[in-house]
Design a protein around this motif. Structure first.
Motif, PDB file in Angstrom:
ATOM      1  N   SER A 234       0.792  -1.231   0.000  1.00 34.49           N
ATOM      2  CA  SER A 234       0.000   0.000   0.000  1.00 34.49           C
ATOM      3  C   SER A 234       0.822   1.278   0.000  1.00 34.49           C
ATOM      4  O   SER A 234       0.280   2.343  -0.298  1.00 34.49           O
ATOM      5  N   LEU A 235       2.096   1.222   0.338  1.00 31.01           N
ATOM      6  CA  LEU A 235       2.915   2.431   0.420  1.00 31.01           C
ATOM      7  C   LEU A 235       3.744   2.583  -0.850  1.00 31.01           C
ATOM      8  O   LEU A 235       4.415   1.646  -1.283  1.00 31.01           O
ATOM      9  N   VAL A 236       3.724   3.765  -1.448  1.00 29.64           N
ATOM     10  CA  VAL A 236       4.396   4.033  -2.722  1.00 29.64           C
ATOM     11  C   VAL A 236       5.129   5.371  -2.620  1.00 29.64           C
ATOM     12  O   VAL A 236       4.542   6.347  -2.140  1.00 29.64           O
ATOM     13  N   PRO A 237       6.417   5.414  -3.066  1.00 31.27           N
ATOM     14  CA  PRO A 237       7.239   4.317  -3.572  1.00 31.27           C
ATOM     15  C   PRO A 237       7.921   3.561  -2.439  1.00 31.27           C
ATOM     16  O   PRO A 237       8.518   4.163  -1.552  1.00 31.27           O
ATOM     17  N   ILE A 248      18.137  -1.040  -6.839  1.00 29.44           N
ATOM     18  CA  ILE A 248      18.181  -0.237  -5.624  1.00 29.44           C
ATOM     19  C   ILE A 248      16.806  -0.351  -4.954  1.00 29.44           C
ATOM     20  O   ILE A 248      15.789  -0.506  -5.642  1.00 29.44           O
ATOM     21  N   PHE A 249      16.781  -0.346  -3.627  1.00 29.08           N
ATOM     22  CA  PHE A 249      15.511  -0.424  -2.912  1.00 29.08           C
ATOM     23  C   PHE A 249      15.245   0.918  -2.244  1.00 29.08           C
ATOM     24  O   PHE A 249      16.071   1.428  -1.495  1.00 29.08           O
ATOM     25  N   ILE A 250      14.074   1.482  -2.536  1.00 28.64           N
ATOM     26  CA  ILE A 250      13.632   2.753  -1.970  1.00 28.64           C
ATOM     27  C   ILE A 250      12.448   2.486  -1.057  1.00 28.64           C
ATOM     28  O   ILE A 250      11.552   1.713  -1.402  1.00 28.64           O
ATOM     29  N   MET A 251      12.408   3.141   0.113  1.00 29.23           N
ATOM     30  CA  MET A 251      11.275   2.980   1.028  1.00 29.23           C
ATOM     31  C   MET A 251      10.851   4.335   1.573  1.00 29.23           C
ATOM     32  O   MET A 251      11.277   4.755   2.657  1.00 29.23           O
ATOM     33  N   CYS A 252       9.994   5.018   0.846  1.00 26.11           N
ATOM     34  CA  CYS A 252       9.415   6.264   1.344  1.00 26.11           C
ATOM     35  C   CYS A 252       8.187   5.936   2.187  1.00 26.11           C
ATOM     36  O   CYS A 252       7.047   6.225   1.799  1.00 26.11           O
ATOM     37  N   ASN A 253       8.425   5.335   3.327  1.00 31.29           N
ATOM     38  CA  ASN A 253       7.333   4.836   4.164  1.00 31.29           C
ATOM     39  C   ASN A 253       6.792   5.877   5.133  1.00 31.29           C
ATOM     40  O   ASN A 253       5.987   5.570   6.007  1.00 31.29           O
ATOM     41  N   LYS A 254       7.246   7.106   4.986  1.00 36.53           N
ATOM     42  CA  LYS A 254       6.652   8.260   5.659  1.00 36.53           C
ATOM     43  C   LYS A 254       6.454   9.339   4.603  1.00 36.53           C
ATOM     44  O   LYS A 254       7.266   9.480   3.684  1.00 36.53           O
ATOM     45  N   GLU A 255       5.390  10.118   4.757  1.00 37.04           N
ATOM     46  CA  GLU A 255       5.079  11.137   3.756  1.00 37.04           C
ATOM     47  C   GLU A 255       6.225  12.131   3.547  1.00 37.04           C
ATOM     48  O   GLU A 255       6.449  12.622   2.444  1.00 37.04           O
ATOM     49  N   GLU A 269       9.026  19.132  -8.907  1.00 36.37           N
ATOM     50  CA  GLU A 269       7.605  19.348  -9.222  1.00 36.37           C
ATOM     51  C   GLU A 269       6.754  18.126  -8.919  1.00 36.37           C
ATOM     52  O   GLU A 269       5.535  18.240  -8.698  1.00 36.37           O
ATOM     53  N   TRP A 270       7.361  16.935  -8.906  1.00 35.96           N
ATOM     54  CA  TRP A 270       6.593  15.730  -8.580  1.00 35.96           C
ATOM     55  C   TRP A 270       6.046  15.780  -7.158  1.00 35.96           C
ATOM     56  O   TRP A 270       5.019  15.189  -6.858  1.00 35.96           O
ATOM     57  N   GLY A 271       6.773  16.459  -6.276  1.00 38.59           N
ATOM     58  CA  GLY A 271       6.334  16.548  -4.889  1.00 38.59           C
ATOM     59  C   GLY A 271       5.024  17.297  -4.726  1.00 38.59           C
ATOM     60  O   GLY A 271       4.314  17.091  -3.738  1.00 38.59           O
ATOM     61  N   ASP A 272       4.714  18.179  -5.700  1.00 42.06           N
ATOM     62  CA  ASP A 272       3.477  18.961  -5.631  1.00 42.06           C
ATOM     63  C   ASP A 272       2.413  18.461  -6.599  1.00 42.06           C
ATOM     64  O   ASP A 272       1.306  19.011  -6.630  1.00 42.06           O
ATOM     65  N   ASP A 273       2.735  17.439  -7.368  1.00 41.84           N
ATOM     66  CA  ASP A 273       1.793  16.915  -8.354  1.00 41.84           C
ATOM     67  C   ASP A 273       0.595  16.304  -7.622  1.00 41.84           C
ATOM     68  O   ASP A 273       0.762  15.419  -6.766  1.00 41.84           O
ATOM     69  N   PRO A 274      -0.631  16.746  -7.923  1.00 39.02           N
ATOM     70  CA  PRO A 274      -1.805  16.219  -7.195  1.00 39.02           C
ATOM     71  C   PRO A 274      -1.998  14.720  -7.364  1.00 39.02           C
ATOM     72  O   PRO A 274      -2.641  14.086  -6.513  1.00 39.02           O
ATOM     73  N   ARG A 275      -1.420  14.125  -8.403  1.00 39.79           N
ATOM     74  CA  ARG A 275      -1.523  12.673  -8.576  1.00 39.79           C
ATOM     75  C   ARG A 275      -0.706  11.923  -7.529  1.00 39.79           C
ATOM     76  O   ARG A 275      -0.954  10.735  -7.275  1.00 39.79           O
ATOM     77  N   PHE A 276       0.273  12.608  -6.925  1.00 41.23           N
ATOM     78  CA  PHE A 276       1.226  11.930  -6.045  1.00 41.23           C
ATOM     79  C   PHE A 276       1.317  12.574  -4.663  1.00 41.23           C
ATOM     80  O   PHE A 276       2.266  12.314  -3.923  1.00 41.23           O
ATOM     81  N   GLN A 277       0.351  13.376  -4.290  1.00 40.23           N
ATOM     82  CA  GLN A 277       0.435  14.141  -3.051  1.00 40.23           C
ATOM     83  C   GLN A 277       0.528  13.268  -1.805  1.00 40.23           C
ATOM     84  O   GLN A 277       1.383  13.473  -0.956  1.00 40.23           O
ATOM     85  N   LYS A 278      -0.358  12.306  -1.690  1.00 39.04           N
ATOM     86  CA  LYS A 278      -0.441  11.476  -0.488  1.00 39.04           C
ATOM     87  C   LYS A 278      -0.295  10.002  -0.867  1.00 39.04           C
ATOM     88  O   LYS A 278      -0.346   9.634  -2.038  1.00 39.04           O
ATOM     89  N   PHE A 279      -0.143   9.161   0.180  1.00 40.58           N
ATOM     90  CA  PHE A 279       0.001   7.724  -0.075  1.00 40.58           C
ATOM     91  C   PHE A 279      -1.143   7.186  -0.925  1.00 40.58           C
ATOM     92  O   PHE A 279      -0.931   6.414  -1.862  1.00 40.58           O
ATOM     93  N   ASP A 281      -2.990   8.733  -3.075  1.00 41.18           N
ATOM     94  CA  ASP A 281      -2.852   9.209  -4.457  1.00 41.18           C
ATOM     95  C   ASP A 281      -1.786   8.412  -5.198  1.00 41.18           C
ATOM     96  O   ASP A 281      -1.978   8.011  -6.360  1.00 41.18           O
ATOM     97  N   ARG A 282      -0.679   8.208  -4.541  1.00 44.75           N
ATOM     98  CA  ARG A 282       0.418   7.482  -5.201  1.00 44.75           C
ATOM     99  C   ARG A 282       0.059   6.020  -5.432  1.00 44.75           C
ATOM    100  O   ARG A 282       0.474   5.416  -6.423  1.00 44.75           O
ATOM    101  N   LEU A 283      -0.717   5.435  -4.508  1.00 43.23           N
ATOM    102  CA  LEU A 283      -1.160   4.055  -4.706  1.00 43.23           C
ATOM    103  C   LEU A 283      -2.103   3.969  -5.908  1.00 43.23           C
ATOM    104  O   LEU A 283      -1.979   3.059  -6.736  1.00 43.23           O
ATOM    105  N   GLU A 284      -3.008   4.921  -6.032  1.00 40.08           N
ATOM    106  CA  GLU A 284      -3.949   4.921  -7.158  1.00 40.08           C
ATOM    107  C   GLU A 284      -3.224   5.089  -8.486  1.00 40.08           C
ATOM    108  O   GLU A 284      -3.635   4.526  -9.509  1.00 40.08           O
ATOM    109  N   ASN A 285      -2.114   5.813  -8.465  1.00 43.43           N
ATOM    110  CA  ASN A 285      -1.367   6.096  -9.693  1.00 43.43           C
ATOM    111  C   ASN A 285      -0.002   5.410  -9.695  1.00 43.43           C
ATOM    112  O   ASN A 285       0.956   5.900 -10.291  1.00 43.43           O
ATOM    113  N   ARG A 286       0.068   4.251  -9.039  1.00 42.77           N
ATOM    114  CA  ARG A 286       1.358   3.590  -8.863  1.00 42.77           C
ATOM    115  C   ARG A 286       2.030   3.263 -10.195  1.00 42.77           C
ATOM    116  O   ARG A 286       3.233   3.479 -10.362  1.00 42.77           O
TER     117      ARG A 286
END
Length: 394
Positions: A234-237, A248-255, A269-279, A281-286
Protein backbone atom coordinates in the motif's frame (compact mmCIF):
# COMPACT_ATOMS: atom_id res chain seq x y z
CA UNK A 1 27.85 -1.97 34.16
CA UNK A 2 30.81 -4.27 34.61
CA UNK A 3 29.05 -7.49 33.58
CA UNK A 4 26.61 -8.52 30.91
CA UNK A 5 22.94 -8.43 32.02
CA UNK A 6 22.42 -12.22 32.10
CA UNK A 7 25.62 -13.02 34.00
CA UNK A 8 24.81 -15.56 36.72
CA UNK A 9 21.85 -17.08 34.85
CA UNK A 10 22.24 -20.79 34.05
CA UNK A 11 20.17 -22.33 31.25
CA UNK A 12 20.10 -26.03 30.39
CA UNK A 13 19.46 -26.43 26.65
CA UNK A 14 18.11 -29.73 25.34
CA UNK A 15 18.22 -28.55 21.77
CA UNK A 16 19.00 -29.43 18.21
CA UNK A 17 19.45 -27.94 14.77
CA UNK A 18 18.36 -24.29 14.38
CA UNK A 19 15.50 -22.64 16.27
CA UNK A 20 16.34 -23.58 19.87
CA UNK A 21 20.10 -23.19 19.47
CA UNK A 22 19.66 -19.76 17.85
CA UNK A 23 17.65 -18.52 20.82
CA UNK A 24 19.99 -19.86 23.51
CA UNK A 25 22.97 -18.50 21.60
CA UNK A 26 21.53 -15.02 22.08
CA UNK A 27 21.27 -15.73 25.81
CA UNK A 28 24.95 -16.71 25.81
CA UNK A 29 25.84 -13.48 24.04
CA UNK A 30 24.22 -11.59 26.92
CA UNK A 31 26.26 -13.42 29.54
CA UNK A 32 24.08 -16.41 30.46
CA UNK A 33 25.77 -19.74 31.09
CA UNK A 34 24.18 -21.98 28.48
CA UNK A 35 24.83 -25.71 28.97
CA UNK A 36 24.06 -27.60 25.80
CA UNK A 37 22.89 -31.16 26.56
CA UNK A 38 23.99 -33.51 23.76
CA UNK A 39 23.64 -37.25 23.13
CA UNK A 40 26.86 -39.18 23.88
CA UNK A 41 28.67 -40.36 20.77
CA UNK A 42 27.97 -38.16 17.76
CA UNK A 43 26.43 -35.31 19.74
CA UNK A 44 23.78 -32.94 18.44
CA UNK A 45 22.87 -33.57 14.79
CA UNK A 46 24.03 -30.19 13.49
CA UNK A 47 27.64 -31.10 14.30
CA UNK A 48 27.53 -33.17 11.12
CA UNK A 49 25.82 -30.60 8.88
CA UNK A 50 27.98 -29.55 5.94
CA UNK A 51 29.12 -28.82 3.41
CA UNK A 52 31.62 -26.49 5.11
CA UNK A 53 33.84 -27.54 8.02
CA UNK A 54 36.74 -26.00 9.94
CA UNK A 55 40.26 -27.45 9.95
CA UNK A 56 39.49 -29.39 13.15
CA UNK A 57 36.51 -31.03 11.43
CA UNK A 58 33.86 -28.98 13.23
CA UNK A 59 30.81 -27.85 11.28
CA UNK A 60 30.58 -24.19 10.37
CA UNK A 61 26.79 -24.59 10.50
CA UNK A 62 27.08 -25.81 14.11
CA UNK A 63 29.26 -22.88 15.15
CA UNK A 64 26.76 -20.43 13.64
CA UNK A 65 24.10 -21.51 16.18
CA UNK A 66 26.20 -22.47 19.20
CA UNK A 67 28.75 -19.81 20.06
CA UNK A 68 29.26 -18.95 23.73
CA UNK A 69 27.93 -22.25 25.10
CA UNK A 70 29.21 -25.20 27.12
CA UNK A 71 28.69 -28.84 26.09
CA UNK A 72 27.63 -31.74 28.30
CA UNK A 73 27.09 -35.20 26.82
CA UNK A 74 24.27 -36.97 28.62
CA UNK A 75 21.82 -39.81 27.94
CA UNK A 76 18.56 -38.33 29.23
CA UNK A 77 16.73 -41.64 28.76
CA UNK A 78 18.89 -43.53 31.25
CA UNK A 79 18.31 -43.48 35.01
CA UNK A 80 21.86 -42.30 35.67
CA UNK A 81 21.59 -39.60 33.02
CA UNK A 82 18.37 -38.31 34.55
CA UNK A 83 20.07 -38.22 37.95
CA UNK A 84 22.85 -36.02 36.55
CA UNK A 85 20.34 -33.81 34.79
CA UNK A 86 18.26 -33.43 37.94
CA UNK A 87 21.36 -32.40 39.85
CA UNK A 88 21.92 -29.62 37.33
CA UNK A 89 18.25 -28.55 37.39
CA UNK A 90 18.55 -27.93 41.12
CA UNK A 91 21.38 -25.47 40.37
CA UNK A 92 19.88 -23.82 37.28
CA UNK A 93 17.39 -21.09 36.41
CA UNK A 94 15.78 -22.46 33.25
CA UNK A 95 15.51 -25.44 30.93
CA UNK A 96 14.82 -24.91 27.23
CA UNK A 97 14.05 -27.64 24.73
CA UNK A 98 13.07 -27.67 21.06
CA UNK A 99 11.83 -31.22 20.74
CA UNK A 100 8.58 -32.56 19.30
CA UNK A 101 5.63 -31.48 21.40
CA UNK A 102 5.09 -34.88 23.05
CA UNK A 103 8.73 -35.39 24.02
CA UNK A 104 9.24 -32.96 26.94
CA UNK A 105 6.72 -34.77 29.15
CA UNK A 106 8.19 -38.17 28.21
CA UNK A 107 11.71 -37.00 29.08
CA UNK A 108 10.61 -35.14 32.20
CA UNK A 109 11.55 -31.68 30.92
CA UNK A 110 8.35 -29.96 32.02
CA UNK A 111 7.54 -27.99 35.16
CA UNK A 112 5.30 -30.72 36.54
CA UNK A 113 8.36 -32.98 36.75
CA UNK A 114 11.16 -30.55 37.53
CA UNK A 115 9.42 -28.32 40.07
CA UNK A 116 9.96 -30.99 42.73
CA UNK A 117 13.72 -30.44 42.28
CA UNK A 118 13.62 -26.67 41.90
CA UNK A 119 10.31 -24.83 42.47
CA UNK A 120 11.65 -21.72 40.69
CA UNK A 121 12.74 -23.51 37.51
CA UNK A 122 11.44 -22.09 34.22
CA UNK A 123 10.70 -24.64 31.49
CA UNK A 124 10.61 -23.17 27.97
CA UNK A 125 9.27 -25.37 25.20
CA UNK A 126 9.82 -24.73 21.48
CA UNK A 127 8.20 -27.24 19.12
CA UNK A 128 6.86 -27.41 15.60
CA UNK A 129 3.15 -27.25 16.45
CA UNK A 130 2.92 -27.01 20.25
CA UNK A 131 2.64 -29.55 23.06
CA UNK A 132 -1.14 -29.95 22.74
CA UNK A 133 -3.57 -30.64 19.92
CA UNK A 134 -3.67 -33.04 16.98
CA UNK A 135 -0.22 -32.06 15.69
CA UNK A 136 1.70 -32.31 18.95
CA UNK A 137 3.64 -35.35 17.75
CA UNK A 138 4.26 -34.06 14.23
CA UNK A 139 7.78 -33.25 13.05
CA UNK A 140 8.11 -29.87 11.40
CA UNK A 141 10.66 -27.49 9.92
CA UNK A 142 10.94 -23.85 8.90
CA UNK A 143 10.06 -24.10 5.21
CA UNK A 144 6.88 -26.05 5.98
CA UNK A 145 5.73 -23.21 8.21
CA UNK A 146 6.50 -20.62 5.57
CA UNK A 147 4.39 -22.63 3.13
CA UNK A 148 1.35 -23.20 5.35
CA UNK A 149 1.32 -19.80 7.04
CA UNK A 150 1.12 -17.96 3.70
CA UNK A 151 4.67 -16.63 3.41
CA UNK A 152 5.28 -18.20 0.00
CA UNK A 153 2.15 -16.59 -1.41
CA UNK A 154 3.50 -13.07 -0.80
CA UNK A 155 7.14 -13.71 -1.76
CA UNK A 156 8.45 -13.44 -5.31
CA UNK A 157 6.99 -12.02 -8.50
CA UNK A 158 3.23 -12.19 -9.22
CA UNK A 159 3.67 -14.36 -12.32
CA UNK A 160 6.26 -16.66 -10.73
CA UNK A 161 5.91 -19.79 -8.61
CA UNK A 162 5.56 -19.61 -4.82
CA UNK A 163 8.90 -18.68 -3.27
CA UNK A 164 10.29 -19.16 0.21
CA UNK A 165 12.58 -16.79 2.06
CA UNK A 166 16.25 -17.43 1.29
CA UNK A 167 16.94 -17.75 5.04
CA UNK A 168 15.42 -19.93 7.77
CA UNK A 169 13.60 -16.90 9.07
CA UNK A 170 10.90 -18.83 11.00
CA UNK A 171 13.53 -20.79 12.93
CA UNK A 172 15.30 -17.61 13.98
CA UNK A 173 12.12 -15.73 14.82
CA UNK A 174 10.86 -18.65 16.91
CA UNK A 175 14.18 -18.88 18.74
CA UNK A 176 13.77 -15.24 19.69
CA UNK A 177 10.17 -15.83 20.78
CA UNK A 178 11.35 -18.70 22.97
CA UNK A 179 13.88 -16.57 24.82
CA UNK A 180 11.35 -13.74 25.22
CA UNK A 181 9.10 -16.30 26.88
CA UNK A 182 11.94 -17.73 28.95
CA UNK A 183 13.14 -14.35 30.20
CA UNK A 184 9.58 -13.17 30.92
CA UNK A 185 8.93 -16.33 32.93
CA UNK A 186 12.25 -15.87 34.71
CA UNK A 187 11.19 -12.40 35.86
CA UNK A 188 8.00 -13.92 37.25
CA UNK A 189 9.87 -16.78 38.92
CA UNK A 190 12.34 -14.40 40.55
CA UNK A 191 9.45 -12.38 41.98
CA UNK A 192 7.27 -15.26 43.15
CA UNK A 193 9.72 -18.11 43.77
CA UNK A 194 7.65 -20.31 41.49
CA UNK A 195 8.60 -21.24 37.96
CA UNK A 196 6.32 -22.30 35.13
CA UNK A 197 6.06 -23.73 31.64
CA UNK A 198 6.14 -21.33 28.69
CA UNK A 199 5.47 -22.46 25.12
CA UNK A 200 6.02 -21.29 21.57
CA UNK A 201 6.03 -23.07 18.23
CA UNK A 202 7.30 -22.62 14.71
CA UNK A 203 3.75 -22.59 13.35
CA UNK A 204 2.36 -20.08 15.87
CA UNK A 205 5.30 -17.75 15.30
CA UNK A 206 4.97 -17.94 11.52
CA UNK A 207 1.21 -17.37 11.65
CA UNK A 208 1.52 -14.48 14.10
CA UNK A 209 4.07 -12.79 11.86
CA UNK A 210 1.43 -12.28 9.17
CA UNK A 211 0.68 -9.17 11.23
CA UNK A 212 -1.30 -6.53 9.38
CA UNK A 213 -1.89 -8.83 6.40
CA UNK A 214 -3.76 -11.14 8.78
CA UNK A 215 -5.74 -8.22 10.20
CA UNK A 216 -6.66 -7.05 6.70
CA UNK A 217 -8.07 -10.46 5.80
CA UNK A 218 -9.85 -11.06 9.10
CA UNK A 219 -11.59 -7.68 9.07
CA UNK A 220 -11.84 -6.63 5.42
CA UNK A 221 -11.52 -9.92 3.55
CA UNK A 222 -8.44 -8.69 1.68
CA UNK A 223 -6.28 -11.64 0.63
CA UNK A 224 -2.92 -10.04 -0.13
CA UNK A 225 -0.84 -11.57 -2.90
CA UNK A 226 2.58 -10.87 -4.39
CA UNK A 227 3.47 -7.43 -5.68
CA UNK A 228 5.97 -6.79 -8.52
CA UNK A 229 9.56 -5.92 -7.63
CA UNK A 230 9.05 -6.53 -3.91
CA UNK A 231 6.64 -3.62 -3.59
CA UNK A 232 4.89 -2.76 -0.35
CA UNK A 233 1.18 -3.56 -0.72
CA UNK A 234 0.00 0.00 0.00
CA UNK A 235 2.91 2.43 0.42
CA UNK A 236 4.40 4.03 -2.72
CA UNK A 237 7.24 4.32 -3.57
CA UNK A 238 8.48 1.39 -1.51
CA UNK A 239 10.06 -1.26 -3.73
CA UNK A 240 12.94 -2.28 -5.98
CA UNK A 241 13.90 -0.09 -8.93
CA UNK A 242 16.35 -0.97 -11.71
CA UNK A 243 19.43 1.23 -12.09
CA UNK A 244 21.92 1.44 -14.94
CA UNK A 245 23.88 -1.51 -13.52
CA UNK A 246 21.67 -3.29 -10.97
CA UNK A 247 18.93 -2.62 -8.46
CA UNK A 248 18.18 -0.24 -5.62
CA UNK A 249 15.51 -0.42 -2.91
CA UNK A 250 13.63 2.75 -1.97
CA UNK A 251 11.27 2.98 1.03
CA UNK A 252 9.42 6.26 1.34
CA UNK A 253 7.33 4.84 4.16
CA UNK A 254 6.65 8.26 5.66
CA UNK A 255 5.08 11.14 3.76
CA UNK A 256 8.03 13.40 4.53
CA UNK A 257 10.35 11.36 2.30
CA UNK A 258 8.41 11.65 -0.96
CA UNK A 259 9.13 15.36 -1.73
CA UNK A 260 12.76 14.85 -0.66
CA UNK A 261 13.11 11.94 -3.09
CA UNK A 262 11.47 13.93 -5.90
CA UNK A 263 13.88 16.81 -5.32
CA UNK A 264 16.94 14.53 -5.18
CA UNK A 265 15.89 12.93 -8.47
CA UNK A 266 15.84 16.34 -10.13
CA UNK A 267 12.04 16.57 -10.31
CA UNK A 268 10.88 18.72 -7.38
CA UNK A 269 7.60 19.35 -9.22
CA UNK A 270 6.59 15.73 -8.58
CA UNK A 271 6.33 16.55 -4.89
CA UNK A 272 3.48 18.96 -5.63
CA UNK A 273 1.79 16.91 -8.35
CA UNK A 274 -1.80 16.22 -7.20
CA UNK A 275 -1.52 12.67 -8.58
CA UNK A 276 1.23 11.93 -6.05
CA UNK A 277 0.44 14.14 -3.05
CA UNK A 278 -0.44 11.48 -0.49
CA UNK A 279 0.00 7.72 -0.08
CA UNK A 280 -3.53 7.09 -1.36
CA UNK A 281 -2.85 9.21 -4.46
CA UNK A 282 0.42 7.48 -5.20
CA UNK A 283 -1.16 4.05 -4.71
CA UNK A 284 -3.95 4.92 -7.16
CA UNK A 285 -1.37 6.10 -9.69
CA UNK A 286 1.36 3.59 -8.86
CA UNK A 287 1.96 2.31 -12.40
CA UNK A 288 2.33 5.84 -13.77
CA UNK A 289 4.64 6.94 -10.97
CA UNK A 290 6.78 3.80 -11.16
CA UNK A 291 7.30 4.27 -14.90
CA UNK A 292 8.50 7.84 -14.23
CA UNK A 293 10.79 6.71 -11.42
CA UNK A 294 12.29 3.85 -13.42
CA UNK A 295 13.07 6.21 -16.31
CA UNK A 296 15.15 8.32 -13.90
CA UNK A 297 16.79 5.51 -11.89
CA UNK A 298 18.09 3.77 -15.02
CA UNK A 299 20.16 6.86 -15.92
CA UNK A 300 22.76 6.26 -13.16
CA UNK A 301 24.49 3.34 -11.50
CA UNK A 302 23.45 2.05 -8.09
CA UNK A 303 26.56 3.58 -6.46
CA UNK A 304 25.86 6.94 -8.07
CA UNK A 305 22.31 6.95 -6.75
CA UNK A 306 23.48 5.94 -3.30
CA UNK A 307 25.79 8.94 -3.33
CA UNK A 308 22.80 11.16 -4.07
CA UNK A 309 20.21 9.57 -1.76
CA UNK A 310 21.89 7.97 1.25
CA UNK A 311 21.05 9.70 4.51
CA UNK A 312 18.29 11.75 2.90
CA UNK A 313 15.74 9.06 2.05
CA UNK A 314 15.57 5.40 3.14
CA UNK A 315 17.57 3.57 0.47
CA UNK A 316 19.73 0.46 0.17
CA UNK A 317 21.70 -1.36 -2.49
CA UNK A 318 20.76 -4.93 -3.37
CA UNK A 319 23.77 -7.04 -2.36
CA UNK A 320 24.54 -10.74 -2.41
CA UNK A 321 25.90 -12.51 0.69
CA UNK A 322 29.50 -11.67 -0.17
CA UNK A 323 28.59 -8.05 -0.77
CA UNK A 324 26.68 -7.85 2.51
CA UNK A 325 29.65 -9.14 4.51
CA UNK A 326 32.27 -7.01 2.73
CA UNK A 327 30.15 -3.87 2.89
CA UNK A 328 32.36 -1.09 4.34
CA UNK A 329 29.64 -0.29 6.89
CA UNK A 330 30.07 -3.86 8.19
CA UNK A 331 33.84 -4.19 7.94
CA UNK A 332 34.45 -0.86 9.71
CA UNK A 333 32.64 -2.12 12.84
CA UNK A 334 32.65 -5.19 15.11
CA UNK A 335 29.69 -6.82 13.35
CA UNK A 336 32.06 -9.62 12.29
CA UNK A 337 34.74 -11.01 14.60
CA UNK A 338 36.88 -14.07 15.22
CA UNK A 339 35.61 -16.46 17.88
CA UNK A 340 38.15 -18.49 19.88
CA UNK A 341 38.30 -22.27 19.54
CA UNK A 342 40.58 -25.11 18.38
CA UNK A 343 40.00 -23.66 14.91
CA UNK A 344 39.21 -19.95 15.34
CA UNK A 345 35.95 -19.19 13.54
CA UNK A 346 35.11 -15.87 11.88
CA UNK A 347 31.41 -15.21 12.44
CA UNK A 348 28.77 -12.54 12.81
CA UNK A 349 28.52 -11.09 16.30
CA UNK A 350 25.30 -10.74 18.28
CA UNK A 351 22.89 -7.94 17.37
CA UNK A 352 22.30 -6.72 20.95
CA UNK A 353 25.08 -4.67 22.50
CA UNK A 354 25.76 -3.42 26.02
CA UNK A 355 27.92 -0.29 25.74
CA UNK A 356 31.23 -0.74 27.50
CA UNK A 357 30.75 -4.45 28.19
CA UNK A 358 32.06 -6.76 25.46
CA UNK A 359 30.15 -9.95 24.72
CA UNK A 360 32.07 -13.24 24.85
CA UNK A 361 33.82 -14.48 21.74
CA UNK A 362 33.87 -18.28 22.10
CA UNK A 363 33.22 -20.55 19.15
CA UNK A 364 30.82 -23.48 19.47
CA UNK A 365 32.03 -25.95 22.12
CA UNK A 366 33.72 -29.23 21.32
CA UNK A 367 31.47 -32.20 22.03
CA UNK A 368 31.43 -32.90 25.77
CA UNK A 369 34.04 -30.25 26.48
CA UNK A 370 32.48 -29.41 29.84
CA UNK A 371 31.22 -32.83 30.90
CA UNK A 372 34.00 -33.56 33.41
CA UNK A 373 33.84 -30.10 35.01
CA UNK A 374 30.05 -30.21 35.42
CA UNK A 375 30.07 -33.70 36.88
CA UNK A 376 32.81 -32.67 39.30
CA UNK A 377 30.64 -29.70 40.32
CA UNK A 378 27.86 -32.16 41.14
CA UNK A 379 30.21 -34.24 43.31
CA UNK A 380 31.00 -37.14 40.98
CA UNK A 381 34.54 -38.45 41.47
CA UNK A 382 36.85 -39.50 38.66
CA UNK A 383 36.13 -43.24 39.00
CA UNK A 384 32.37 -42.74 38.77
CA UNK A 385 32.78 -40.44 35.78
CA UNK A 386 34.93 -43.03 34.04
CA UNK A 387 32.26 -45.67 34.70
CA UNK A 388 29.50 -43.42 33.32
CA UNK A 389 31.56 -42.80 30.20
CA UNK A 390 32.24 -46.49 29.73
CA UNK A 391 28.50 -47.21 29.90
CA UNK A 392 27.61 -44.41 27.46
CA UNK A 393 25.68 -42.38 30.04
CA UNK A 394 27.87 -39.33 29.44
Amino acid sequence: MTALPLAGIRVLAVEQYGAGPFGTMLLGDMGAEVIKIEPPGAGEMSRGVGPHFMEDGSSQFFHSFNRNKRSLTLDLKSAEGKEVFHGLVAKSDAVLNNLRGTQPAKLGLDYATLSALNPAIVCAHLSAYGREGPRADWPGFDYLMQAEAGFLSVTGEPDGPPARFGLSVVDMMTGQMAIIGLLSALVSARASGRGLDVDTSLFDTALHTLGYLGTWYLNSGHNQGREPQGAHPSLVPSQLYPTADGWIFIMCNKEVFWPILADKLGHPEWGDDPRFQKFADRLENRSTLNAMLEAVFTTKSTDEWLGVLQGAVPVAPVLDIAGALTNPYVTASDKVDTFDGPSPVKMLTGPVRVPGVPSPRRAGPQLGADTDALLEELGYDADVVAELKARGVV
